[in-house]
Design a protein around this motif. Structure first.
Motif, PDB file in Angstrom:
ATOM      1  N   LYS A 184       5.182 -55.294  -3.342  1.00  0.00           N
ATOM      2  CA  LYS A 184       4.364 -54.428  -4.192  1.00  0.00           C
ATOM      3  C   LYS A 184       4.310 -53.000  -3.666  1.00  0.00           C
ATOM      4  O   LYS A 184       3.695 -52.139  -4.287  1.00  0.00           O
ATOM      5  CB  LYS A 184       2.948 -54.982  -4.290  1.00  0.00           C
ATOM      6  N   GLY A 185       4.946 -52.743  -2.515  1.00  0.00           N
ATOM      7  CA  GLY A 185       4.953 -51.401  -1.943  1.00  0.00           C
ATOM      8  C   GLY A 185       3.598 -50.982  -1.395  1.00  0.00           C
ATOM      9  O   GLY A 185       3.278 -49.789  -1.363  1.00  0.00           O
ATOM     10  N   ILE A 186       2.808 -51.946  -0.943  1.00  0.00           N
ATOM     11  CA  ILE A 186       1.477 -51.668  -0.407  1.00  0.00           C
ATOM     12  C   ILE A 186       1.562 -51.626   1.114  1.00  0.00           C
ATOM     13  O   ILE A 186       2.111 -52.543   1.737  1.00  0.00           O
ATOM     14  CB  ILE A 186       0.478 -52.762  -0.840  1.00  0.00           C
ATOM     15  N   LEU A 245      -3.935 -52.246   1.892  1.00  0.00           N
ATOM     16  CA  LEU A 245      -4.427 -53.606   1.712  1.00  0.00           C
ATOM     17  C   LEU A 245      -5.784 -53.768   2.383  1.00  0.00           C
ATOM     18  O   LEU A 245      -6.689 -54.395   1.830  1.00  0.00           O
ATOM     19  CB  LEU A 245      -3.417 -54.621   2.264  1.00  0.00           C
ATOM     20  N   LEU A 246      -5.945 -53.187   3.548  1.00  0.00           N
ATOM     21  CA  LEU A 246      -7.230 -53.237   4.242  1.00  0.00           C
ATOM     22  C   LEU A 246      -8.333 -52.600   3.406  1.00  0.00           C
ATOM     23  O   LEU A 246      -9.443 -53.125   3.317  1.00  0.00           O
ATOM     24  CB  LEU A 246      -7.137 -52.549   5.609  1.00  0.00           C
ATOM     25  N   ALA A 247      -8.024 -51.469   2.766  1.00  0.00           N
ATOM     26  CA  ALA A 247      -9.008 -50.795   1.918  1.00  0.00           C
ATOM     27  C   ALA A 247      -9.390 -51.695   0.738  1.00  0.00           C
ATOM     28  O   ALA A 247     -10.583 -51.794   0.390  1.00  0.00           O
ATOM     29  CB  ALA A 247      -8.455 -49.464   1.417  1.00  0.00           C
ATOM     30  N   GLN A 248      -8.412 -52.359   0.135  1.00  0.00           N
ATOM     31  CA  GLN A 248      -8.693 -53.253  -0.985  1.00  0.00           C
ATOM     32  C   GLN A 248      -9.525 -54.457  -0.535  1.00  0.00           C
ATOM     33  O   GLN A 248     -10.408 -54.931  -1.267  1.00  0.00           O
ATOM     34  CB  GLN A 248      -7.395 -53.726  -1.643  1.00  0.00           C
ATOM     35  N   LEU A 249      -9.238 -54.957   0.659  1.00  0.00           N
ATOM     36  CA  LEU A 249     -10.035 -56.056   1.192  1.00  0.00           C
ATOM     37  C   LEU A 249     -11.489 -55.630   1.370  1.00  0.00           C
ATOM     38  O   LEU A 249     -12.414 -56.373   1.041  1.00  0.00           O
ATOM     39  CB  LEU A 249      -9.451 -56.556   2.519  1.00  0.00           C
ATOM     40  N   GLN A 250     -11.689 -54.404   1.884  1.00  0.00           N
ATOM     41  CA  GLN A 250     -13.047 -53.875   2.066  1.00  0.00           C
ATOM     42  C   GLN A 250     -13.778 -53.822   0.730  1.00  0.00           C
ATOM     43  O   GLN A 250     -14.943 -54.213   0.635  1.00  0.00           O
ATOM     44  CB  GLN A 250     -12.996 -52.478   2.686  1.00  0.00           C
ATOM     45  N   VAL A 251     -13.099 -53.328  -0.304  1.00  0.00           N
ATOM     46  CA  VAL A 251     -13.698 -53.242  -1.640  1.00  0.00           C
ATOM     47  C   VAL A 251     -14.099 -54.630  -2.135  1.00  0.00           C
ATOM     48  O   VAL A 251     -15.093 -54.782  -2.849  1.00  0.00           O
ATOM     49  CB  VAL A 251     -12.714 -52.568  -2.631  1.00  0.00           C
ATOM     50  N   ASN A 252     -13.345 -55.643  -1.741  1.00  0.00           N
ATOM     51  CA  ASN A 252     -13.617 -57.021  -2.160  1.00  0.00           C
ATOM     52  C   ASN A 252     -14.541 -57.763  -1.192  1.00  0.00           C
ATOM     53  O   ASN A 252     -14.662 -58.983  -1.255  1.00  0.00           O
ATOM     54  CB  ASN A 252     -12.298 -57.788  -2.315  1.00  0.00           C
ATOM     55  N   GLY A 253     -15.166 -57.017  -0.277  1.00  0.00           N
ATOM     56  CA  GLY A 253     -16.157 -57.609   0.610  1.00  0.00           C
ATOM     57  C   GLY A 253     -15.617 -58.325   1.827  1.00  0.00           C
ATOM     58  O   GLY A 253     -16.339 -59.077   2.476  1.00  0.00           O
TER      59      GLY A 253
END
Length: 81
Positions: free
Chosen positions: A25-27, A32-40
Motif C-alpha cells: 500500500k506504500g505506507i 502506520l503508527l499514526a493510524q494505529l494511534q488514531v484507532n486507539g
C-alpha cells in the motif's frame, strides 16, 4: 530502505503479512503508527518493528486495528487465506 538485521522470530504469525500489506500500500511504518494511534492502539516504532519481525506478540486489539487499517482480513494476516 534499511534491511532487517535480525532473523524473523516466532512470537507471532502476522508480522510478515503486516509488513507485506503495508509495503504493497506504500505506507511507511511512521504512517502506520499514526493510524494505529488514531484507532486507539498505542505502539511505538520499536514495537512495530518487532511486530513485523515476529519478535513481539500481538494483542487481539492490535490485530483488528491492523486488519482494518491495511484493509485486509484477519484471516489473511493469520495466513488462513
Amino acid at each position: 530502505m534499511r534491511l532487517r538485521k535480525q532473523a524473523l522470530g516466532n512470537r507471532n504469525l502476522i508480522g510478515a503479512k503486516v509488513e507485506a500489506a503495508r509495503k504493497s500500500k506504500g505506507i511507511k511504518q511512521k504512517e502506520l503508527l499514526a493510524q494505529l494511534q488514531v484507532n486507539g492502539v498505542d505502539m511505538n516504532a520499536s514495537g512495530l518493528s518487532k511486530l513485523e519481525g515476529q519478535i513481539r506478540s500481538v494483542t487481539d486489539i492490535e490485530l483488528v486495528a491492523l486488519a482494518d487499517i491495511l484493509e485486509v482480513s484477519i484471516d489473511y494476516l493469520l495466513g488462513r487465506e
